[in-house]
Design an enzyme around this catalytic site. Structure first.
Site, PDB file in Angstrom:
ATOM      1  N   GLY A   1      -3.161   2.619 -13.376  1.00 34.70           N
ATOM      2  CA  GLY A   1      -3.993   2.367 -14.550  1.00 34.70           C
ATOM      3  C   GLY A   1      -3.307   2.609 -15.876  1.00 34.70           C
ATOM      4  O   GLY A   1      -3.809   2.169 -16.924  1.00 34.70           O
ATOM      5  N   ALA A   2      -2.140   3.271 -15.876  1.00 36.63           N
ATOM      6  CA  ALA A   2      -1.473   3.604 -17.132  1.00 36.63           C
ATOM      7  C   ALA A   2      -1.034   2.369 -17.904  1.00 36.63           C
ATOM      8  O   ALA A   2      -0.928   2.401 -19.141  1.00 36.63           O
ATOM      9  CB  ALA A   2      -0.274   4.507 -16.869  1.00 36.63           C
ATOM     10  N   LEU A   3      -0.770   1.255 -17.193  1.00 36.10           N
ATOM     11  CA  LEU A   3      -0.289   0.038 -17.855  1.00 36.10           C
ATOM     12  C   LEU A   3      -1.412  -0.924 -18.241  1.00 36.10           C
ATOM     13  O   LEU A   3      -1.142  -2.016 -18.737  1.00 36.10           O
ATOM     14  CB  LEU A   3       0.715  -0.688 -16.945  1.00 36.10           C
ATOM     15  CG  LEU A   3       2.085  -0.015 -16.836  1.00 36.10           C
ATOM     16  CD1 LEU A   3       2.930  -0.675 -15.743  1.00 36.10           C
ATOM     17  CD2 LEU A   3       2.817  -0.072 -18.171  1.00 36.10           C
TER      18      LEU A   3
ATOM     19  N   PRO B   1       1.280  -0.855  -8.758  1.00 30.99           N
ATOM     20  CA  PRO B   1       1.959  -1.830  -9.626  1.00 30.99           C
ATOM     21  C   PRO B   1       1.485  -1.798 -11.075  1.00 30.99           C
ATOM     22  O   PRO B   1       2.158  -2.330 -11.957  1.00 30.99           O
ATOM     23  CB  PRO B   1       1.614  -3.168  -8.973  1.00 30.99           C
ATOM     24  CG  PRO B   1       0.284  -2.934  -8.336  1.00 30.99           C
ATOM     25  CD  PRO B   1       0.348  -1.520  -7.824  1.00 30.99           C
ATOM     26  N   ILE B   2       0.323  -1.181 -11.328  1.00 35.54           N
ATOM     27  CA  ILE B   2      -0.120  -1.000 -12.718  1.00 35.54           C
ATOM     28  C   ILE B   2      -0.046   0.477 -13.095  1.00 35.54           C
ATOM     29  O   ILE B   2      -0.717   0.941 -14.006  1.00 35.54           O
ATOM     30  CB  ILE B   2      -1.540  -1.571 -12.946  1.00 35.54           C
ATOM     31  CG1 ILE B   2      -2.556  -0.975 -11.974  1.00 35.54           C
ATOM     32  CG2 ILE B   2      -1.532  -3.088 -12.841  1.00 35.54           C
ATOM     33  CD1 ILE B   2      -3.998  -1.439 -12.222  1.00 35.54           C
TER      34      ILE B   2
ATOM     35  N   GLY C   1      -3.736  -0.392 -20.520  1.00 36.66           N
ATOM     36  CA  GLY C   1      -4.170  -0.216 -21.887  1.00 36.66           C
ATOM     37  C   GLY C   1      -5.461   0.581 -22.005  1.00 36.66           C
ATOM     38  O   GLY C   1      -5.919   0.880 -23.116  1.00 36.66           O
ATOM     39  N   LYS C   2      -6.023   0.931 -20.869  1.00 34.37           N
ATOM     40  CA  LYS C   2      -7.287   1.679 -20.876  1.00 34.37           C
ATOM     41  C   LYS C   2      -7.105   3.104 -21.383  1.00 34.37           C
ATOM     42  O   LYS C   2      -7.983   3.660 -22.049  1.00 34.37           O
ATOM     43  CB  LYS C   2      -7.863   1.693 -19.455  1.00 34.37           C
ATOM     44  CG  LYS C   2      -9.089   2.565 -19.269  1.00 34.37           C
ATOM     45  CD  LYS C   2      -9.572   2.550 -17.818  1.00 34.37           C
ATOM     46  CE  LYS C   2     -10.773   3.460 -17.611  1.00 34.37           C
ATOM     47  NZ  LYS C   2     -11.228   3.448 -16.188  1.00 34.37           N
TER      48      LYS C   2
ATOM     49  N   TYR D   1      -6.134   7.047   4.769  1.00 33.64           N
ATOM     50  CA  TYR D   1      -6.996   6.841   3.612  1.00 33.64           C
ATOM     51  C   TYR D   1      -8.450   7.094   4.010  1.00 33.64           C
ATOM     52  O   TYR D   1      -9.020   6.365   4.813  1.00 33.64           O
ATOM     53  CB  TYR D   1      -6.887   5.412   3.083  1.00 33.64           C
ATOM     54  CG  TYR D   1      -5.527   5.016   2.543  1.00 33.64           C
ATOM     55  CD1 TYR D   1      -4.559   5.958   2.228  1.00 33.64           C
ATOM     56  CD2 TYR D   1      -5.213   3.672   2.341  1.00 33.64           C
ATOM     57  CE1 TYR D   1      -3.322   5.577   1.740  1.00 33.64           C
ATOM     58  CE2 TYR D   1      -3.981   3.286   1.847  1.00 33.64           C
ATOM     59  CZ  TYR D   1      -3.040   4.235   1.549  1.00 33.64           C
ATOM     60  OH  TYR D   1      -1.809   3.851   1.060  1.00 33.64           O
TER      61      TYR D   1
END
Length: 373
Positions: free
Chosen positions: A264-266, A260-261, A268-269, A106
């Site tokens: 960002g797709a989960l 885990p999100i 709501g943005k 990274y």
């Protein structure tokens, strides 16, 4: 758990917990055994990583984006983003989240402007100047084709420790299965434990078969395989479908959930009219986001009943699966505080199953599901 410490004028823990509206707390290596599931071993707001005896907060912070310019940060890194990443680290500590996941690949040299390990080490050191702090560090070995044998693991680990500015880390993981040489890499993990360079060892992106083989090889040396870090979210549930989650539960191996999100797709943005930019836009397309909207709407409704955001709901959904430690990536303090709000409450069983059922209707197409290797 061995931890980094310094004396100083610490913010009283009670105030930090009140500020973030949640509780956090405290904890240590063990030998491999036919252990009870890792999910059963919880103490003082932390969970044990498999049978290792190392305890971490129930939610960690991923540092993939720190310093990266190939996938995150719109391909550029500057002082503003550096300060935001530092803010994410400090806010996490303030909220009682003390488990951070990074990797040697990274950031600088491979995928960015500055190495994520170097940034994490710097942030820890700067925080230590102000107060006593406990931080659990997880980092990873890159199974690059030109690396051979157990010695390559120790060499890479020592370089990571140097960048982090520590003498040992809580968790060292094989980042992905190598094209060859995996038995040597596992032997290197065992050597790292015996040399006192790490407190626990794990793998990442391992299939069920590879996971069982790794567990058995390390167990012969009396070393528990602590974790398997895989892509896992409400809408990407391959670990449930390919036997990895069940194997982790059976063997007492903690499943660490990255993305885990769903990047960002989960949250709501993003909407069909406002999809994510950059590489994520190729996965979470307007067409996919259109299919996702009914699920997002229901997540918002459920969150409203608890006074929680969609992000907090989907992270809590993962925690409710048991034996899962989500590690969402935090780019700023606001995100870190929001993540902390996923703890200290729980969805009902009916809500967990309702969301699982709705999520079956949508699944992103991941271009490189490395857990199939």
């Amino acid at each position: 758990m061995m931890a980094l410490q310094v004396a100083g004028c610490a913010l009283p823990p009670v105030l930090a917990r009140r500020r973030c509206r949640r509780r956090a707390s405290r904890s240590p290596r063990a030998v491999a055994s036919d252990a009870a599931p890792a999910a059963a071993r919880e103490e003082d707001g932390k969970v044990a990583l498999g049978g290792s005896g190392v305890a971490v907060t129930k939610l960690g912070i991923g540092a993939w984006s720190w310093g990266d310019t190939t996938y995150w940060n719109e391909f550029q890194w500057d002082d503003r983003k550096l300060k935001a990443a530092k803010g994410a680290f400090d806010a996490s500590i303030d909220c009682g989240i003390t488990f951070f996941d990074t990797a040697e690949v990274y950031g600088a040299g491979i995928s960015g402007a500055i190495n994520s390990e170097s940034l994490l080490g710097r942030f820890i050191k700067e925080r230590q100047r102000k107060e006593q702090v406990e931080v659990a560090i997880a980092t990873k070995f890159a199974a690059l084709p030109w690396r051979f044998g157990r010695g390559s693991v120790i060499c890479a680990l020592k370089a990571s420790l140097d960048r982090l500015g520590v003498s040992s880390v809580e968790l060292y993981q094989l980042h992905w299965p190598g094209i060859w040489g995996n038995e040597g890499y596992l032997d290197g993990l065992g050597d790292a434990v015996e040399q006192g360079l790490v407190k626990a060892v794990g793998v990442s992106n391992y299939s069920e078969k590879r996971l069982r083989d790794a567990y058995a090889r390390l167990k012969k040396r009396g070393i528990p395989l602590a974790s398997n870090q895989v892509n896992y979210s409400l809408i990407y549930r391959n670990p449930e479908e390919n036997g990895v989650k069940a194997a982790c539960d059976e063997l007492g191996i903690t499943l660490i959930a990255y993305s885990p999100i769903a990047q960002g797709a989960l949250t709501g943005k993003y909407t069909p009219d406002n999809p994510p930019k950059g590489p994520r836009g190729r996965i979470y397309t307007p067409e996919f986001l259109t299919k996702l909207q009914p699920l997002i709407n229901r997540i918002k409704e459920i969150g409203g009943n608890y006074g929680r955001t969609p992000t907090q709901v989907v992270l809590n959904w993962l925690v409710c699966q048991g034996n899962v430690v989500p590690i969402p990536g935090a780019k700023n303090a606001e995100q870190a505080r929001e993540f902390a709000g996923a703890l200290g409450w729980s969805l009902t069983g009916d809500e967990v199953e309702e969301l699982r059922s709705m999520a079956r209707q949508v699944k992103p197409v991941i271009g490189f599901p490395v857990e199939k290797l």
